[in-house]
Enzyme design. Structure first.
Site, short mmCIF file in Angstrom:
data_model
loop_
_atom_site.label_atom_id
_atom_site.label_comp_id
_atom_site.label_asym_id
_atom_site.label_seq_id
_atom_site.Cartn_x
_atom_site.Cartn_y
_atom_site.Cartn_z
N HIS A 1 33.45 33.49 20.21
CA HIS A 1 33.25 34.91 20.50
C HIS A 1 33.48 35.70 19.22
O HIS A 1 34.45 35.46 18.50
CB HIS A 1 34.29 35.41 21.51
CG HIS A 1 34.24 34.77 22.86
ND1 HIS A 1 33.61 35.36 23.93
CD2 HIS A 1 34.75 33.61 23.33
CE1 HIS A 1 33.76 34.59 24.99
NE2 HIS A 1 34.45 33.52 24.66
N HIS B 1 31.54 27.59 22.28
CA HIS B 1 31.07 28.85 21.73
C HIS B 1 32.22 29.60 21.10
O HIS B 1 33.35 29.51 21.56
CB HIS B 1 30.41 29.73 22.80
CG HIS B 1 31.25 29.89 24.04
ND1 HIS B 1 31.34 28.90 24.99
CD2 HIS B 1 32.05 30.90 24.46
CE1 HIS B 1 32.15 29.30 25.95
NE2 HIS B 1 32.61 30.51 25.65
P1 AMP Z 1 34.35 31.67 27.90
O1 AMP Z 1 35.04 32.26 29.10
O2 AMP Z 1 35.18 31.67 26.64
O3 AMP Z 1 33.79 30.33 28.24
O4 AMP Z 1 33.15 32.64 27.55
C1 AMP Z 1 31.93 32.61 28.22
C2 AMP Z 1 31.26 33.92 27.89
O5 AMP Z 1 29.93 33.82 28.30
C3 AMP Z 1 31.89 35.12 28.60
O6 AMP Z 1 32.30 36.07 27.63
C4 AMP Z 1 30.75 35.64 29.48
O7 AMP Z 1 30.73 37.03 29.55
C5 AMP Z 1 29.53 35.09 28.79
N1 AMP Z 1 28.36 34.86 29.61
C6 AMP Z 1 28.30 34.35 30.87
N2 AMP Z 1 27.03 34.23 31.27
C7 AMP Z 1 26.26 34.68 30.25
C8 AMP Z 1 24.86 34.81 30.06
N3 AMP Z 1 23.96 34.47 30.99
N4 AMP Z 1 24.42 35.31 28.88
C9 AMP Z 1 25.29 35.67 27.91
N5 AMP Z 1 26.63 35.56 28.04
C10 AMP Z 1 27.11 35.07 29.19
#
Ligand code: AMP
Length: 144
Positions: free
Chosen positions: A109, A107
């Site tokens: 950001h 993903h």
């Molecule tokens: P990363 O740490 O780069 O893998 O980012 C994962 C992102 O997913 C973080 O910014 C979290 O806040 C976000 N996240 C975790 N669970 C959910 C969810 N159920 N819906 C939307 N975002 C989420």
């Protein structure tokens, strides 16, 4: 989790893609799904994930998907900036837990930044209100 390993089909974003967990959807087509980060680091923190791949990180994304996927990342980043008029925007992603990755489906950001406002912690804190996230998602979608 390390940089290398197997894709877990039960990771939280795979569940969102299958509709098993709700999200505040910004945009979807055959290439990507975009939705609001549930633990936003700033107002309007948006995620863009590729569909139909089992890429845990950017290194695992099939080369022929890079172009179409990054087009969507840019398109949605433009929508975020048009909708919310930030002073700046962070566009980033993490590969491997040592780099800060917490969800192991690729993903990007998109994190709007306003001058003078501090950045929230990464993947931490209280879950945002889903009604507010959905309103933001609609606002960004309307600006695409
Ligand atoms: P990363 O740490 O780069 O893998 O980012 C994962 C992102 O997913 C973080 O910014 C979290 O806040 C976000 N996240 C975790 N669970 C959910 C969810 N159920 N819906 C939307 N975002 C989420």
């Amino acid at each position: 989790m390390s940089l290398h390993g197997d894709y877990d089909p039960d990771n939280i974003f795979a569940k969102i893609l299958r509709g098993e967990i709700p999200c505040a959807k910004v945009y979807e087509d055959d290439i990507c799904l975009s939705f609001m980060d549930a633990f936003p680091q700033s107002n309007g923190h948006t995620l863009v994930i590729p569909k139909a791949v089992t890429a845990r990180n950017f290194l695992e994304l099939p080369t022929d998907m890079i172009g179409p996927y990054m087009q969507r990342v840019q398109m949605i980043a433009k929508g975020v900036t048009k909708a919310l008029s930030p002073d700046g925007v962070i566009i980033t992603q993490f590969n491997g837990s040592a780099a800060g990755q917490t969800v192991f489906h690729l993903h990007f950001h998109i994190i709007p930044r306003q001058s003078g406002e501090s950045l929230g912690f990464h993947a931490a804190g209280e879950m945002a209100d889903m009604t507010e996230l959905k309103a933001l998602a609609e606002q960004i979608n309307a600006a695409l």
